[in-house]
Design a protein around this motif. Sequence first.
Motif, PDB file in Angstrom:
ATOM      1  N   LYS A  32       6.697  47.677 -23.731  1.00 32.57           N
ATOM      2  CA  LYS A  32       7.691  47.128 -22.827  1.00 32.57           C
ATOM      3  C   LYS A  32       7.271  45.736 -22.365  1.00 32.57           C
ATOM      4  CE  LYS A  32      10.270  48.299 -18.642  1.00 32.57           C
ATOM      5  NZ  LYS A  32      10.421  49.282 -17.547  1.00 32.57           N
ATOM      6  N   PRO A  33       8.175  44.747 -22.478  1.00 31.76           N
ATOM      7  CA  PRO A  33       7.801  43.380 -22.066  1.00 31.76           C
ATOM      8  C   PRO A  33       7.597  43.286 -20.560  1.00 31.76           C
ATOM      9  CG  PRO A  33      10.151  43.485 -22.580  1.00 31.76           C
ATOM     10  CD  PRO A  33       9.544  44.802 -23.010  1.00 31.76           C
ATOM     11  N   ASP A  34       6.650  42.439 -20.151  1.00 24.46           N
ATOM     12  CA  ASP A  34       6.372  42.218 -18.736  1.00 24.46           C
ATOM     13  C   ASP A  34       7.270  41.091 -18.234  1.00 24.46           C
ATOM     14  OD1 ASP A  34       5.402  41.876 -16.215  1.00 24.46           O
ATOM     15  OD2 ASP A  34       3.400  41.197 -16.819  1.00 24.46           O
ATOM     16  N   LEU A  35       8.268  41.438 -17.420  1.00 22.64           N
ATOM     17  CA  LEU A  35       9.224  40.460 -16.900  1.00 22.64           C
ATOM     18  C   LEU A  35       8.942  40.107 -15.444  1.00 22.64           C
ATOM     19  CD1 LEU A  35      12.538  42.005 -18.342  1.00 22.64           C
ATOM     20  CD2 LEU A  35      11.065  40.286 -19.385  1.00 22.64           C
ATOM     21  N   SER A  36       7.778  40.483 -14.931  1.00 24.71           N
ATOM     22  CA  SER A  36       7.508  40.315 -13.502  1.00 24.71           C
ATOM     23  C   SER A  36       7.570  38.853 -13.064  1.00 24.71           C
ATOM     24  CB  SER A  36       6.144  40.912 -13.146  1.00 24.71           C
ATOM     25  OG  SER A  36       5.105  40.277 -13.883  1.00 24.71           O
ATOM     26  N   MET A  37       7.228  37.912 -13.962  1.00 26.99           N
ATOM     27  CA  MET A  37       7.249  36.497 -13.584  1.00 26.99           C
ATOM     28  C   MET A  37       8.646  36.029 -13.206  1.00 26.99           C
ATOM     29  SD  MET A  37       7.034  34.444 -17.223  1.00 26.99           S
ATOM     30  CE  MET A  37       5.665  35.380 -17.872  1.00 26.99           C
ATOM     31  N   LEU A  38       9.668  36.720 -13.704  1.00 32.50           N
ATOM     32  CA  LEU A  38      11.048  36.323 -13.423  1.00 32.50           C
ATOM     33  C   LEU A  38      11.464  36.631 -11.990  1.00 32.50           C
ATOM     34  CD1 LEU A  38      12.815  37.493 -16.723  1.00 32.50           C
ATOM     35  CD2 LEU A  38      12.060  35.185 -16.108  1.00 32.50           C
ATOM     36  N   PHE A  39      10.697  37.461 -11.304  1.00 33.11           N
ATOM     37  CA  PHE A  39      11.067  37.869  -9.951  1.00 33.11           C
ATOM     38  C   PHE A  39      10.109  37.318  -8.897  1.00 33.11           C
ATOM     39  CE2 PHE A  39      12.818  40.851 -12.974  1.00 33.11           C
ATOM     40  CZ  PHE A  39      14.149  40.865 -12.595  1.00 33.11           C
ATOM     41  N   ARG A  40       9.300  36.337  -9.320  1.00 33.53           N
ATOM     42  CA  ARG A  40       8.469  35.606  -8.375  1.00 33.53           C
ATOM     43  C   ARG A  40       9.156  34.281  -8.043  1.00 33.53           C
ATOM     44  NH1 ARG A  40       2.510  36.508 -11.227  1.00 33.53           N
ATOM     45  NH2 ARG A  40       2.546  38.806 -11.139  1.00 33.53           N
ATOM     46  N   LYS A  41       8.707  33.636  -6.997  1.00 33.72           N
ATOM     47  CA  LYS A  41       9.342  32.387  -6.587  1.00 33.72           C
ATOM     48  C   LYS A  41       9.245  31.364  -7.721  1.00 33.72           C
ATOM     49  CE  LYS A  41       9.803  29.214  -2.727  1.00 33.72           C
ATOM     50  NZ  LYS A  41       9.355  28.845  -1.372  1.00 33.72           N
ATOM     51  N   PRO A  42      10.383  30.838  -8.175  1.00 36.82           N
ATOM     52  CA  PRO A  42      10.376  29.920  -9.325  1.00 36.82           C
ATOM     53  C   PRO A  42       9.937  28.511  -8.938  1.00 36.82           C
ATOM     54  CG  PRO A  42      12.628  30.260  -8.567  1.00 36.82           C
ATOM     55  CD  PRO A  42      11.751  31.131  -7.715  1.00 36.82           C
TER      56      PRO A  42
END
Length: 234
Positions: free
Chosen positions: A2-12
């Motif tokens: 499963k890809p790790d998408l956690s960076m997408l939900f941190r402050k951009p």
Amino acid sequence: MKPDLSMLFRKPKKNKQVILTIEPLAPLSIVSTLPGSYYKSLDKPTKANLCGMFENVLGWHIGPKDRSKILKEMKRVYKKSFKLTDFEVVSSAVGYTSLLGHLFDTELPLVPSIIARYDDLWTQQLKHDDARHIKGTANLSYHLIKEKLKLPTDDKGKVSDKDYGDFLKGNYSKFPMYYTSPTPREFIVFDGNYQIKLSISSHLLEGLEQSLQENNLAYLGTNEGWVDLSFKEI
């Protein structure tokens, strides 16, 4: 995996400055539009091309419906957690919408010298829900062969497009999802490397560098356009 998408939900935040070096390991064909019967290559990648390359490095092979759901959730989280009501969504004319285009900006691209251009036949994958799909693929489930042979024909022995389309719609799962069509496409041979200055999220940079340590074989433009990537902080 499963890809790790956690960076997408941190402050951009684009809080790192780097030079991205792209070393072509094979001829490249970089296309960003819908060209029709001939695919002419660009001399340098667009931001959408870079987004696609980065997502492949990260292993994000995600369909359009799931992308739409993820983007919707990103908008919800950004608004609730960071009071951010808008962010850049990078799309291309071929229907690709990136999940990470808002996490980096590009400037000052250095384009390597072009030493050759040539045309070749590229195997294009197509998908339709009408007669074109049946005519484009020679494969189908063996359960359908007898029924296909029973389709009505005209006085020249040909099945109408309508009958082919109706037959396909009733048995879509028993045909290949795609059929192939040889399409003329321009390829370019470079002498040297691309160098592109990026302002990039530290989370995206960390994810890319970690993935490249495990397997530094990305592709740009097509899945035969192999490239080597490296980042240098400035």
